[in-house]
Design a protein around this motif. Structure first.
Motif, PDB file in Angstrom:
ATOM      1  N   ASP A 170       0.857  -1.188   0.000  1.00 14.05           N
ATOM      2  CA  ASP A 170       0.000   0.000   0.000  1.00 14.05           C
ATOM      3  C   ASP A 170       0.892   1.237   0.000  1.00 14.05           C
ATOM      4  O   ASP A 170       1.108   1.869   1.021  1.00 14.05           O
ATOM      5  CB  ASP A 170      -0.897  -0.039   1.238  1.00 14.05           C
ATOM      6  N   TRP A 171       1.414   1.584  -1.168  1.00 12.70           N
ATOM      7  CA  TRP A 171       2.443   2.631  -1.274  1.00 12.70           C
ATOM      8  C   TRP A 171       1.987   3.962  -0.681  1.00 12.70           C
ATOM      9  O   TRP A 171       2.760   4.669  -0.061  1.00 12.70           O
ATOM     10  CB  TRP A 171       2.834   2.864  -2.728  1.00 12.70           C
ATOM     11  N   LEU A 172       0.732   4.314  -0.927  1.00 12.60           N
ATOM     12  CA  LEU A 172       0.289   5.640  -0.485  1.00 12.60           C
ATOM     13  C   LEU A 172      -0.536   5.596   0.791  1.00 12.60           C
ATOM     14  O   LEU A 172      -0.803   6.624   1.394  1.00 12.60           O
ATOM     15  CB  LEU A 172      -0.525   6.318  -1.597  1.00 12.60           C
ATOM     16  N   GLY A 173      -0.983   4.403   1.220  1.00  7.65           N
ATOM     17  CA  GLY A 173      -1.820   4.324   2.405  1.00  7.65           C
ATOM     18  C   GLY A 173      -1.045   3.998   3.664  1.00  7.65           C
ATOM     19  O   GLY A 173      -1.498   4.276   4.768  1.00  7.65           O
ATOM     20  N   ASP A 174       0.145   3.407   3.504  1.00  2.85           N
ATOM     21  CA  ASP A 174       0.942   3.028   4.658  1.00  2.85           C
ATOM     22  C   ASP A 174       1.743   4.240   5.133  1.00  2.85           C
ATOM     23  O   ASP A 174       2.599   4.742   4.413  1.00  2.85           O
ATOM     24  CB  ASP A 174       1.892   1.890   4.249  1.00  2.85           C
ATOM     25  N   ALA A 231      -3.151  16.788  -3.113  1.00  2.00           N
ATOM     26  CA  ALA A 231      -3.801  16.038  -4.188  1.00  2.00           C
ATOM     27  C   ALA A 231      -3.905  14.566  -3.828  1.00  2.00           C
ATOM     28  O   ALA A 231      -4.870  13.900  -4.195  1.00  2.00           O
ATOM     29  CB  ALA A 231      -3.014  16.208  -5.485  1.00  2.00           C
ATOM     30  N   ILE A 232      -2.937  14.060  -3.089  1.00  2.00           N
ATOM     31  CA  ILE A 232      -2.943  12.624  -2.803  1.00  2.00           C
ATOM     32  C   ILE A 232      -3.925  12.280  -1.688  1.00  2.00           C
ATOM     33  O   ILE A 232      -4.821  11.467  -1.867  1.00  2.00           O
ATOM     34  CB  ILE A 232      -1.519  12.131  -2.479  1.00  2.00           C
ATOM     35  N   ASP A 288     -10.783   4.504   3.012  1.00  2.00           N
ATOM     36  CA  ASP A 288     -10.921   5.715   3.833  1.00  2.00           C
ATOM     37  C   ASP A 288      -9.867   6.753   3.486  1.00  2.00           C
ATOM     38  O   ASP A 288      -9.428   7.526   4.326  1.00  2.00           O
ATOM     39  CB  ASP A 288     -10.837   5.352   5.323  1.00  2.00           C
ATOM     40  N   LYS A 289      -9.443   6.769   2.232  1.00  2.00           N
ATOM     41  CA  LYS A 289      -8.410   7.720   1.849  1.00  2.00           C
ATOM     42  C   LYS A 289      -8.913   9.153   2.003  1.00  2.00           C
ATOM     43  O   LYS A 289      -8.160  10.041   2.365  1.00  2.00           O
ATOM     44  CB  LYS A 289      -8.026   7.451   0.400  1.00  2.00           C
ATOM     45  N   ASP A 290     -10.181   9.372   1.710  1.00  2.00           N
ATOM     46  CA  ASP A 290     -10.740  10.722   1.818  1.00  2.00           C
ATOM     47  C   ASP A 290     -11.060  11.096   3.251  1.00  2.00           C
ATOM     48  O   ASP A 290     -11.472  12.226   3.515  1.00  2.00           O
ATOM     49  CB  ASP A 290     -12.015  10.832   0.988  1.00  2.00           C
ATOM     50  N   ALA A 333      -6.922   0.351   3.746  1.00  2.30           N
ATOM     51  CA  ALA A 333      -8.059   1.255   3.513  1.00  2.30           C
ATOM     52  C   ALA A 333      -7.627   2.708   3.373  1.00  2.30           C
ATOM     53  O   ALA A 333      -8.248   3.467   2.640  1.00  2.30           O
ATOM     54  CB  ALA A 333      -9.065   1.124   4.647  1.00  2.30           C
ATOM     55  N   ASN A 334      -6.545   3.088   4.060  1.00  2.00           N
ATOM     56  CA  ASN A 334      -6.148   4.496   4.018  1.00  2.00           C
ATOM     57  C   ASN A 334      -5.571   4.904   2.671  1.00  2.00           C
ATOM     58  O   ASN A 334      -5.380   6.077   2.401  1.00  2.00           O
ATOM     59  CB  ASN A 334      -5.129   4.791   5.119  1.00  2.00           C
ATOM     60  N   GLY A 335      -5.267   3.918   1.844  1.00  2.00           N
ATOM     61  CA  GLY A 335      -4.750   4.243   0.517  1.00  2.00           C
ATOM     62  C   GLY A 335      -5.809   4.039  -0.557  1.00  2.00           C
ATOM     63  O   GLY A 335      -5.507   4.111  -1.736  1.00  2.00           O
ATOM     64  N   ARG A 336      -7.037   3.753  -0.148  1.00  2.00           N
ATOM     65  CA  ARG A 336      -8.066   3.426  -1.129  1.00  2.00           C
ATOM     66  C   ARG A 336      -9.222   4.423  -1.033  1.00  2.00           C
ATOM     67  O   ARG A 336      -9.704   4.724   0.049  1.00  2.00           O
ATOM     68  CB  ARG A 336      -8.587   2.018  -0.875  1.00  2.00           C
ATOM     69  N   THR A 337      -9.690   4.914  -2.184  1.00  2.00           N
ATOM     70  CA  THR A 337     -10.857   5.806  -2.168  1.00  2.00           C
ATOM     71  C   THR A 337     -12.122   4.958  -2.048  1.00  2.00           C
ATOM     72  O   THR A 337     -12.107   3.761  -2.328  1.00  2.00           O
ATOM     73  CB  THR A 337     -10.952   6.602  -3.476  1.00  2.00           C
ATOM     74  N   TRP A 338     -13.220   5.600  -1.651  1.00  3.01           N
ATOM     75  CA  TRP A 338     -14.467   4.825  -1.558  1.00  3.01           C
ATOM     76  C   TRP A 338     -14.895   4.333  -2.928  1.00  3.01           C
ATOM     77  O   TRP A 338     -15.523   3.288  -3.053  1.00  3.01           O
ATOM     78  CB  TRP A 338     -15.578   5.629  -0.876  1.00  3.01           C
ATOM     79  N   GLN A 339     -14.512   5.087  -3.980  1.00  4.57           N
ATOM     80  CA  GLN A 339     -14.861   4.641  -5.330  1.00  4.57           C
ATOM     81  C   GLN A 339     -14.219   3.283  -5.623  1.00  4.57           C
ATOM     82  O   GLN A 339     -14.856   2.389  -6.172  1.00  4.57           O
ATOM     83  CB  GLN A 339     -14.388   5.663  -6.371  1.00  4.57           C
ATOM     84  N   GLU A 340     -12.933   3.169  -5.238  1.00  2.00           N
ATOM     85  CA  GLU A 340     -12.243   1.899  -5.487  1.00  2.00           C
ATOM     86  C   GLU A 340     -12.848   0.777  -4.656  1.00  2.00           C
ATOM     87  O   GLU A 340     -12.959  -0.360  -5.107  1.00  2.00           O
ATOM     88  CB  GLU A 340     -10.747   2.058  -5.180  1.00  2.00           C
TER      89      GLU A 340
END
Lengths: 304, 427
Positions: free
Chosen positions: A160-164, A246-247, B195-197, B251-258
């Protein structure tokens, strides 16, 4: 030099300026000074003042002393990560991206084949805004749909490159450096072009190796460029904002002071007093760099 | 941050406007909005920046123009940017009527004197339940909002997946957990999660809290009146932690759309969403396959009484110079006809007016109407039931942190509580 002194002495008369001259000078100097006061010092001082209040942007302004700062340092979890990330940003751009840009510039300056092609390729990201770089980064680093995980084909346990939060700052720094490197490279290329080739030849005749020539002869003559690049690097690092916004709105590992200021002041939260306190911290950090730079400049000037 | 279908893209215009206003240069938006016409025109500030709602609203306003010989001028701003700029918007020169949300988030601005009272209009309204009236009423007992539509939250799933694997709709939390475990064994991500947003996971927290501790406790917690270190709150996080292994990872790297796409692709089994969310990510052919069940019961004392159903509606700005025209428009927007026109175009919400015809509703909308009308209490959503600064500055971060490290509940709740104290004390 007696000649110039003589000339100066000649020019010095009893009345140096007519009243019209004075008026013109007054207006021409006055306007920028007023603009500077109104647009730069005004807001700056207002921010400092507001940072001691609990203003929400609508109601009355209440004086709260240093409460905002106390809260900031003790009871606002995103603050220290943001400071750390900002410094990390300075360090990464300064110690990795900038030297890399210099290296590329030197290689290109030596005239490798297709150097025009490399030059434009490396410069290409510079024309993109950092917000766009942020969107591109998402296409590459997204966990489920990103290009990188598709290439790595680690379907069962994708990274999870951007979530971790331990990883994402580095990915973002890479993306930011991708752009910064090109920027630095183009500045150094211009600088290198202006280095007198006879200096290098003289060094070669004296038997200096290529590395020696570069570090002892070329780099010192690049001093003005070095300063510009240094200043740009620091500015880029401290004003970093769009890419993380943006991210993921600068949350979950990507906190930056600029984002915290925006979140508190411009966002729905509207904690203008508190946001101003963060802005003052950012100002202090920037002043640290500015003062160091000025001191060095002045010292350097004296020596020279 | 509110449930929006527009994603999280930032609008540079809003940012610039915010910055300019911050620097004292409020003149720009003033000039922009001041060049309006005479009194036969009404201006609407719209946050409906997505294609579907935007078109649907345009039709409603067209219908009003035809009916009233008034001109309606719509000023659409990106959904998220509209929310972020709302303070500056209201302080500058807001449009006459603007779109906003019910509950605490409306009351917050009513208290600050930014909204015009419309209690007189409410006296003539027909078809609105008492629960709706309560959500449209400020803390001073006066009405400020014309509610327009609901979108209830529930647990969404694909009928075909349930039929194929023989899953049954769970009624209690134990059954829910057992089902999740079974899905996990079957190689599905049991609960799609993104929960990225920052806001989507709030829905899950709200439901867990309302099911375990009841609606009253939830609202009181959101109002800053309960302690977050209360064992009741810790229990909520504990229940959630127990479910975490069945939530989609990262989850923190994923949008609800995904997340919704993974549900559509049958890679995950269920997801806690609002009505408009999954529908948009499903292809037209798959949409009939989408279904939902109410969030399962945790404590039988509270059953499935409470439903999370945010209400969107219209407010009248106190600063508007066209109060009369604004009210006339709002009166129209409160009619069943105005809601029907909208919902025909955007079938992802349901009308708030009891008298609105449901004949054009699809099965999912009809079910949603049942869900809301059988609810004993209606909550809005975390970021609408509490102070906006608390939701955006504290809770988004806290929940993301919890998703990263679900084990440190004590530290987390202590952290929230101490920040809550500063924020709620700032009045």
């Amino acid at each position: 030099m007696p000649l110039t002194t003589a000339r100066r002495a000649k020019r010095r008369g009893p009345r140096r300026f007519t009243s019209r001259d004075l008026a013109v000078i007054g207006v021409l100097l006055g306007i920028p000074v007023l603009l500077d006061l109104a647009l730069i010092w005004g807001p700056t001082l207002a921010s400092i003042g507001l940072s001691f209040t609990s203003w929400d942007g609508i109601g009355d302004i209440h004086w709260v002393g240093i409460d905002n700062y106390k809260t900031l340092f003790t009871d606002y979890p995103p603050f220290w990560p943001a400071v750390r990330n900002n410094l990390l940003w300075v360090a990464f751009l300064g110690l990795v991206a900038t030297p890399f840009g210099l290296l590329l510039a030197v290689l290109l300056d030596k005239g490798v084949r297709f150097s025009r092609f490399y030059q434009s390729t490396l410069y290409m990201p510079v024309v993109l805004s950092l917000a766009i770089v942020g969107f591109i980064a998402q296409l590459v680093f997204s966990r489920d749909q990103g290009a990188l995980n598709a290439i790595l084909a680690n379907k069962n346990d994708p990274v999870d490159w951007l979530g971790d939060p331990d990883l994402n700052i580095w990915m973002v720094l890479l993306a930011a450096a991708w752009r910064h490197t090109g920027y630095v490279m183009i500045l150094y290329l211009a600088g290198l072009k202006s280095v007198d080739p006879s200096l290098k030849e003289a060094a070669a005749i004296d038997g200096a190796s290529e590395t020696q020539t570069f570090f002892r002869v070329v780099l010192p003559t690049l001093r003005p460029v070095n300063i510009i690049v240094g200043v740009i690097t620091v500015i880029e690092a401290l004003r970093a904002f769009d890419i993380v916004y943006a991210i993921n709105h600068g949350r979950n590992g990507l906190e930056l002071l600029s984002v915290l200021v925006t979140d508190n002041i411009i966002g729905e939260a509207s904690r203008i007093g508190f946001g101003s306190a963060i802005a003052v911290v950012l100002l202090t950090v920037s002043l640290g760099f500015i003062v160091t730079y000025l001191v060095q400049e002045l010292r350097g000037g004296k020596k020279g | 941050m509110a449930p929006s279908s527009s994603g999280h893209r930032i609008s540079r215009r809003a940012l610039l406007r915010g910055t300019a206003a911050g620097a004292g240069a409020v003149a720009l938006p003033t000039l922009l909005t001041a060049c309006g016409g005479p009194g036969n025109e009404v201006k609407i500030g719209s946050n409906a920046s997505d294609a579907v709602p935007r078109k649907a609203f345009a039709e409603v306003f067209n219908a009003y123009e035809k009916k009233s010989d008034k001109k309606v001028k719509v000023n659409t701003v990106n959904h998220e940017a509209f929310q972020e700029g709302i303070n500056r918007y209201l302080k500058g020169t807001p449009d006459d009527v603007f779109m906003w949300f019910a509950g605490y988030r409306m009351q917050f601005f009513a208290e600050q004197g930014q909204l015009a009272e419309i209690s007189d209009l409410w006296k003539g309204f027909d078809g609105f339940s008492d629960a709706l009236k309560a959500q449209s009423t400020g803390k001073d007992g006066k009405q400020y909002l014309v509610p327009y539509y609901y979108y209830p939250w529930a647990v969404f799933y694909r009928k075909s997946v349930f039929a194929q694997r023989g899953y049954e709709v769970p009624k209690t939390f134990d059954e829910f957990r057992a089902l999740a475990k079974r899905m996990d064994k079957d190689g599905l991500d049991a609960i799609a999660f993104g929960d990225k947003d920052g806001w989507p996971a709030m829905g899950t927290f709200d439901y867990l809290n309302m099911r375990a501790n009841g609606y009253d406790f939830h609202i009181s917690l959101m109002g800053g009146k309960e302690s977050w270190t209360d064992p009741k709150v810790r229990n909520v996080f504990d229940l959630w932690r127990g479910l975490m292994p069945y939530h989609q990872k990262g989850a923190n790297g994923r949008t609800w759309q995904e997340a919704a796409q993974s549900l559509a692709q049958k890679k995950s089994g269920m997801a806690v969403f609002g009505l408009p969310h999954p529908g948009q990510q499903f292809s037209a052919a798959d949409r009939d396959d989408l279904d939902f069940f109410p969030f399962p019961e945790i404590d039988s004392a509270y059953g499935q009484d409470a439903v999370e159903a945010p209400i969107d509606g219209f407010l009248l700005a106190k600063k508007s110079k066209r109060q009369k025209e604004g009210k006339e428009l709002m009166k129209y927007l409160a009619t069943p006809a105005a809601e029907e026109i909208y919902l025909k175009r955007d079938p992802n919400n349901i009308a708030v007016n009891d008298k609105a015809s449901t004949s054009s509703y699809n099965a999912l909308q009809k079910k949603a109407v049942d869900l809301v009308s059988n609810a004993k209490q209606i909550s809005q959503f975390m970021d609408r039931d509490t102070r906006p600064d608390f939701a955006s500055q504290v809770m988004i971060r806290a929940i993301q942190q919890f998703i990263n490290k679900p084990n440190d509940i004590d530290g987390l709740t202590k952290d929230i509580e101490s920040q809550k104290k500063t924020i709620f004390a700032s009045d």
